[in-house]
Design an enzyme around this catalytic site. Structure first.
Site, mmCIF file in Angstrom:
data_model
loop_
_atom_site.group_PDB
_atom_site.id
_atom_site.type_symbol
_atom_site.label_atom_id
_atom_site.label_comp_id
_atom_site.label_asym_id
_atom_site.label_seq_id
_atom_site.Cartn_x
_atom_site.Cartn_y
_atom_site.Cartn_z
ATOM 1 N N SER A 94 -16.032 32.487 25.665
ATOM 2 C CA SER A 94 -17.327 32.825 26.260
ATOM 3 C C SER A 94 -17.151 33.658 27.533
ATOM 4 O O SER A 94 -16.558 34.738 27.473
ATOM 5 C CB SER A 94 -18.117 31.536 26.509
ATOM 6 O OG SER A 94 -19.463 31.803 26.802
ATOM 7 N N ASP A 195 -24.012 31.220 16.441
ATOM 8 C CA ASP A 195 -23.716 30.878 17.835
ATOM 9 C C ASP A 195 -25.048 30.798 18.564
ATOM 10 O O ASP A 195 -25.787 31.780 18.622
ATOM 11 C CB ASP A 195 -22.814 31.952 18.441
ATOM 12 C CG ASP A 195 -22.329 31.626 19.844
ATOM 13 O OD1 ASP A 195 -23.050 30.909 20.575
ATOM 14 O OD2 ASP A 195 -21.255 32.100 20.224
ATOM 15 N N HIS A 225 -20.772 27.810 19.065
ATOM 16 C CA HIS A 225 -20.242 28.532 20.218
ATOM 17 C C HIS A 225 -18.881 28.010 20.687
ATOM 18 O O HIS A 225 -17.953 28.790 20.890
ATOM 19 C CB HIS A 225 -21.240 28.479 21.377
ATOM 20 C CG HIS A 225 -20.780 29.259 22.563
ATOM 21 N ND1 HIS A 225 -20.586 30.624 22.532
ATOM 22 C CD2 HIS A 225 -20.448 28.867 23.830
ATOM 23 C CE1 HIS A 225 -20.162 31.043 23.709
ATOM 24 N NE2 HIS A 225 -20.067 30.001 24.512
#
Length: 257
Positions: A94, A195, A225
């Site tokens: 991320s 996601d 995610h």
């Protein structure tokens, strides 16, 4: 302020040939990527998984930090690994993926390759427009942790997001997006088909902007995610290890060592 249990940074001294820096994401902790780090460490690599400033304690602590603090922490680890290892690879989940890409863009040959999972490179437009003012009116918003498909999967992180920190994240992502053409290193980009935190368009934007010629894209079919704690985790670990060792062997052969 004491750390939340399980949020400690990770360091493993392995080979002086290969070092790997792995960064966790926004409001997360090393817990989300520690299994990844352990997998690589068990195969003899030197691994560093730092805890970013303002993370791992309480969400209020993020309000007095910003992207410069988070990025400085991973840059420090990169420079430290460079002193101990002949080749260093950067990786992240991320926001950690965004910082890995920025390290690659800014440090050139000091980074041998990049492996990222669901990397973030954009900020939701509507929230982004409101943040410059809203952050002074509202201190926090609901958290974004534990987007995991696997039953029982849990990510340790904050249940609230500091809006000051979110504003800083927006600035980091904008800056990193502009620097993507400077990324020339081999890239392994792994992203989930579904996601709920980072849209798949972020991965497409990264692939379209980097200057890397050695690029591998992997779609993770059975994870959300936080894929490093999800059903596709073993694939992430194995693919990244294969990616790193392939590149390390190629460089060693080229150098005649």
């Amino acid at each position: 302020m004491p750390l939340l249990p399980g949020c400690e940074p990770m360091r493993h001294e392995g080979s002086d040939e290969i070092g790997v820096l792995i960064s966790h994401g926004f409001t997360g902790t090393p817990q989300s990527v520690r299994p990844w780090g352990r997998y690589l460490a068990e195969r003899g690599l030197t691994v560093s998984v730092p805890l970013l400033p303002g993370h791992g304690t309480r969400w209020e602590d993020m309000a007095v930090t910003g992207w410069q603090d988070w990025y400085a922490a991973v840059e420090h680890e990169l420079l430290d690994l460079r002193k101990r290892c002949r080749q260093v690879f950067v990786a992240g989940l991320s926001m950690g993926g965004a910082m890995a890409l920025r390290l690659a863009a800014r440090h050139g040959d000091a980074v041998s390759g990049v492996a990222v999972v669901n990397p973030a490179i954009s900020f939701p437009r509507r929230q982004g427009y409101a943040l410059p003012v809203m952050r002074y009116l509202v201190r926090s918003a609901p958290g974004i942790t534990s987007d995991i498909r696997k039953e029982g999967g849990t990510e340790i992180g904050y249940d609230r997001v500091s809006l000051h920190a979110a504003y800083s994240l927006r600035n980091l992502l904008r800056l990193t997006h502009r620097e993507l053409p400077q990324v020339t290193q081999p890239l392994l980009l792994m992203h989930s088909r579904v996601d709920h935190v980072v849209p798949p368009s972020d991965s497409a934007a990264i692939l379209g902007a980097v200057s890397s010629t050695d690029v591998t894209e992997t779609v993770l079919e059975n994870s959300y995610h936080v894929a490093t704690l999800d059903n596709d985790a073993e694939q992430i670990f194995a693919d990244s290890h294969a990616f790193i060792t392939r590149l390390a062997a190629r460089k060693a052969a080229r150098d005649g060592s």
